[in-house]
Write a protein that holds these residues in place. Structure first.
Motif, short mmCIF file in Angstrom:
data_model
loop_
_atom_site.label_atom_id
_atom_site.label_comp_id
_atom_site.label_asym_id
_atom_site.label_seq_id
_atom_site.Cartn_x
_atom_site.Cartn_y
_atom_site.Cartn_z
N ALA A 72 34.90 49.80 25.81
CA ALA A 72 34.48 49.08 24.61
C ALA A 72 32.97 48.84 24.68
CB ALA A 72 35.22 47.75 24.52
N PRO A 73 32.32 48.59 23.57
CA PRO A 73 30.89 48.27 23.63
C PRO A 73 30.65 47.10 24.59
CG PRO A 73 31.58 48.62 21.37
CD PRO A 73 32.83 48.62 22.20
N ASP A 74 29.66 47.26 25.45
CA ASP A 74 29.26 46.26 26.45
C ASP A 74 30.28 46.03 27.56
OD1 ASP A 74 26.77 45.77 25.14
OD2 ASP A 74 27.82 44.49 23.71
N GLU A 75 31.33 46.85 27.65
CA GLU A 75 32.32 46.71 28.72
C GLU A 75 31.89 47.57 29.90
OE1 GLU A 75 37.16 47.01 29.29
OE2 GLU A 75 36.19 48.39 27.89
N LEU A 77 32.10 50.09 32.87
CA LEU A 77 33.02 51.21 33.01
C LEU A 77 34.18 50.92 33.96
CD1 LEU A 77 30.64 54.28 32.91
CD2 LEU A 77 32.62 53.92 31.46
N ASP A 78 33.90 50.29 35.11
CA ASP A 78 35.00 50.04 36.04
C ASP A 78 36.02 49.07 35.45
OD1 ASP A 78 33.09 47.99 36.34
OD2 ASP A 78 33.51 47.73 38.46
N ASP A 79 35.57 48.12 34.64
CA ASP A 79 36.51 47.23 33.95
C ASP A 79 37.35 48.00 32.94
OD1 ASP A 79 35.41 45.13 35.39
OD2 ASP A 79 34.36 44.24 33.67
N ALA A 80 36.73 48.96 32.24
CA ALA A 80 37.46 49.78 31.27
C ALA A 80 38.52 50.63 31.97
CB ALA A 80 36.49 50.66 30.50
N VAL A 81 38.19 51.18 33.12
CA VAL A 81 39.17 51.98 33.88
C VAL A 81 40.36 51.10 34.24
CG1 VAL A 81 39.60 53.28 35.99
CG2 VAL A 81 37.43 53.58 34.78
N ARG A 82 40.11 49.94 34.79
CA ARG A 82 41.20 49.04 35.19
C ARG A 82 42.06 48.64 33.98
NH1 ARG A 82 38.39 48.71 39.59
NH2 ARG A 82 38.09 47.21 41.14
N ARG A 83 41.41 48.35 32.86
CA ARG A 83 42.12 47.96 31.63
C ARG A 83 43.03 49.09 31.16
NH1 ARG A 83 40.76 49.31 26.60
NH2 ARG A 83 38.56 49.76 27.12
N ARG A 84 42.51 50.31 31.10
CA ARG A 84 43.31 51.43 30.60
C ARG A 84 44.43 51.82 31.56
NH1 ARG A 84 43.98 51.96 25.60
NH2 ARG A 84 44.89 53.97 26.09
N VAL A 85 44.18 51.77 32.86
CA VAL A 85 45.24 52.06 33.83
C VAL A 85 46.36 51.04 33.68
CG1 VAL A 85 45.84 52.11 36.29
CG2 VAL A 85 43.81 53.34 35.47
N ALA A 86 46.02 49.79 33.52
CA ALA A 86 47.04 48.76 33.33
C ALA A 86 47.83 49.03 32.04
CB ALA A 86 46.41 47.37 33.30
N HIS A 87 47.13 49.36 30.97
CA HIS A 87 47.79 49.61 29.68
C HIS A 87 48.63 50.88 29.70
CE1 HIS A 87 48.48 49.88 25.39
NE2 HIS A 87 48.01 51.12 25.42
N GLU A 88 48.04 52.00 30.15
CA GLU A 88 48.73 53.29 30.08
C GLU A 88 49.79 53.46 31.16
OE1 GLU A 88 46.21 56.72 29.86
OE2 GLU A 88 44.97 55.85 28.27
N LEU A 89 49.54 52.90 32.34
CA LEU A 89 50.41 53.19 33.49
C LEU A 89 51.06 51.96 34.10
CD1 LEU A 89 48.02 55.80 35.09
CD2 LEU A 89 50.16 56.28 33.87
N GLY A 90 50.76 50.78 33.58
CA GLY A 90 51.36 49.56 34.11
C GLY A 90 51.08 49.35 35.58
N ALA A 91 49.89 49.75 36.01
CA ALA A 91 49.54 49.68 37.43
C ALA A 91 48.19 49.01 37.62
CB ALA A 91 49.51 51.09 38.03
N GLU A 92 47.99 48.51 38.82
CA GLU A 92 46.71 47.92 39.19
C GLU A 92 45.99 48.87 40.12
OE1 GLU A 92 44.96 44.07 41.62
OE2 GLU A 92 46.95 43.93 40.71
#
Length: 184
Positions: A72-75, A77-92
């Motif tokens: 997202a704007p101003d997010e 990159l490493d936070d975006a990766v963690r967010r999408r992995v949690a959303h798409e794969l239900g994993a940390e």
């Protein structure tokens, strides 16, 4: 109602120059924008390979790396990766590190173009994954060496970006050193 998801538009030097609605940015003349890819490993060094959901607008049903997305704007990159992995794969994700900071690609399928500066990350997950069906149709854990060899030999069909990334990733992905994020 879900709020619109924005992507960060970039100039040729990789500098942010604005934002656009993700739902409207991917078309036949997609502007350059920021994304990321992530390869997730298990404790044995196997890589999680995913098949994109069949109804996705871009590259439906294509096998690819573990997770892709857009910050997202101003997010960060490493936070975006963690967010999408949690959303798409239900994993940390643990042990997340940037390995290809300047990866860029362009790909087209059925009139839809991807045009992305797409830093590549490697991380690990501990435990099971729970794929979100709106994002992921299938998952497989595969030995990295075998997956890499099949992609490089052309016997394994994967997304354009995955094929190009695998060609740049090391033979020992688990030991891939972190790269500097300078310039990102």
């Amino acid at each position: 109602m879900t709020p619109a998801e924005s992507v960060v538009l970039l100039d040729e030097a990789g500098r942010a120059i604005g934002t656009a609605d993700k739902a409207e940015v991917h078309h036949g003349d997609t502007p350059l924008h920021l994304a990321f890819s992530c390869y997730l490993l298990d404790a044995d060094g196997a890589v999680l390979v995913t098949r994109r959901a069949l109804h996705k607008r871009t590259f439906p049903g294509v096998w690819t790396n573990s997770c892709c997305g857009h910050p997202a704007p101003d997010e960060p990159l490493d936070d975006a990766v963690r967010r999408r992995v949690a959303h798409e794969l239900g994993a940390e994700v643990v042990d997340l590190r940037l390995v290809l900071p300047r990866f860029r690609y362009r790909a087209e399928q059925d009139g839809v173009v991807e045009n992305e500066m797409c830093p590549v990350y490697v991380g690990s997950v501990d435990g099971d994954v729970a794929p979100h069906p709106d994002e992921v149709a299938e998952v497989r854990w595969e030995p990295w060496a075998a997956f890499r060899g099949d992609v490089l030999s052309g016997t394994r069909e994967v997304s354009v970006w995955c094929r190009e990334q695998v060609a740049q990733l090391p033979a020992d992905l688990a030991a891939a050193p972190a790269a500097s994020s300078a310039g990102q």
